[in-house]
Design an enzyme around this catalytic site. Structure first.
Site, PDB file in Angstrom:
ATOM      1  N   ALA A 183      68.892  23.798  16.894  1.00 22.11           N
ATOM      2  CA  ALA A 183      67.424  23.320  16.950  1.00 22.11           C
ATOM      3  C   ALA A 183      67.034  24.274  18.034  1.00 22.11           C
ATOM      4  CB  ALA A 183      67.072  22.304  17.223  1.00 22.11           C
ATOM      5  N   TYR A 215      60.931  33.123  24.687  1.00 22.41           N
ATOM      6  CA  TYR A 215      61.909  32.935  24.673  1.00 22.41           C
ATOM      7  C   TYR A 215      62.889  33.527  24.444  1.00 22.41           C
ATOM      8  CZ  TYR A 215      64.678  32.702  19.257  1.00 22.41           C
ATOM      9  OH  TYR A 215      65.488  32.654  18.514  1.00 22.41           O
TER      10      TYR A 215
END
Ligand code: UD2
Length: 324
Positions: free
Chosen positions: A84, A151
């Site tokens: 996830a 990220y």
């Protein structure tokens, strides 16, 4: 699609199990006879990716930041596969704080839940993004990371926490740095979707693709079934705790070549449209998988021809489904 591996565990949690990679992992675990619980908030995952499994899985719709839900999902699990995440680099650039809450704090919450629930091993999805634009090739795990987006920082932070949980709390954590993953179920709908999913859809609808820059940039494209196998190996390999491993093919292809091959397979010959290079686009990304081979026994099963044919078959079927 995945050749069966013998598993050394009987119950696992897959966070993000409704997503592109997570749902393929769930398929392989179920086929191997494992009891699987999935925790997914459906922010980018889709129930459609799991619907064929019916009641053979336990699905919990919830967020990894919610400690109570996570604890319920992890109960009785020996292994957690943590897939996830907010997977869009662009979203993390637009919202570094909100996405860190998911990708950093969420990962920490997964590790902490594992510790409290007696989970033996946690396999984390990391990314080749941690290498940034370092020109040294192939990318190997001993290189100094050079994250160039929130990220990449978030994925690297997850790896650091994972290693720490191994050292401090003796949980066997394994981080896998995925290179450019492709295959069935990858969503082509955003301009920042994986290039293969975009090119496939364009080729099948007869539209020319857009190639950013000269198209001579290279990527290491790894088929999703191989990423799944790497995960299963990482869950079982003795002595892998605390490790970080590249998951790629150790080869790279240019974007121009990629389009030629996809267009050929689809039987179309539209010339690509060239556009300005993407800001921050990396020139070359190619993995060394020597460490994954030595410690996990990982070698990709799918060469590009085989992977791309399986992927094309899926996009074709999808196009036909959407047309009818
Ligand atoms: C990959 C990862 C990303 C991050 C990054 C770190 C995927 C899908 N994305 O981004 O999450 O880890 O690596 O470096 O794996 N391109 C075109 N036309 C298109 C789309 C893409 O020319 O319509 C080019 C693009 O400019 C790039 C290459 O294709 O040079 C691959 O693009 P991508 O978005 O699939 O993946 P990448 O490597 O930028």
């Amino acid at each position: 699609m995945t050749s069966s591996l013998e598993l050394y565990f009987s119950r696992a949690l897959v966070t993000g199990g409704a997503g592109f990679i997570g749902s393929h992992l769930v398929d392989a675990l179920v086929s191997a006879g494992c009891e699987v619980c999935i925790l997914d908030n459906l922010s980018s995952g889709r129930l459609e990716n799991l619907s064929h499994l019916g009641d053979r899985i336990t699905f919990i719709e919830g967020d990894i930041r919610d400690a109570g839900t996570l604890a319920e999902a992890a109960r009785g699990c020996e292994v957690v596969f943590h897939e996830a995440a907010v997977v869009s680099v662009t979203k993390t650039v637009a919202a570094p704080v909100e996405t860190a809450a998911v990708n950093d704090m969420g990962t920490l919450q997964v590790l902490e839940t594992a510790r409290r629930s007696g989970v033996r091993r946690v396999v984390l999805a990391s990314s080749s993004a941690v290498y940034g634009d370092d020109p040294e090739m192939p990318k190997h795990e001993k290189m100094r990371p050079k994250p160039m987006s929130p990220y990449a920082v978030q994925k690297l932070t997850g790896e650091y926490y994972a290693r720490l949980y191994h050292e401090l709390y003796d949980i066997e954590t394994v981080s896998l740095r995925y290179f450019n993953v492709y295959g069935p179920r990858q969503d082509p709908s955003s301009p920042y979707s994986g290039v293969i999913s975009i090119f496939m859809t364009r080729a099948l609808s007869g539209e020319p693709p857009v190639i950013y820059g000269d198209g001579e940039q290279r990527r290491d494209f790894v088929f999703v079934a191989d990423v799944v196998r790497a995960n299963l190996m990482a869950a079982g390999a003795p002595g892998a705790g605390g490790g970080i491993f590249n998951v790629g093919t150790a080869s790279a292809m240019t974007v121009n070549d990629l389009w030629r091959r996809i267009a050929n397979l689809a039987g179309m010959d539209a010339a690509p449209v060239h556009a300005a290079p993407r800001a921050g686009d990396i020139r070359e990304s190619r993995s060394s998988i020597a460490n994954a081979a030595a410690a996990l026994g990982f070698h990709p099963d799918y060469d590009f021809e085989k992977g791309i044919a399986a992927t094309m078959a899926w996009y074709r079927e999808r196009a036909e489904r959407n047309a009818s």
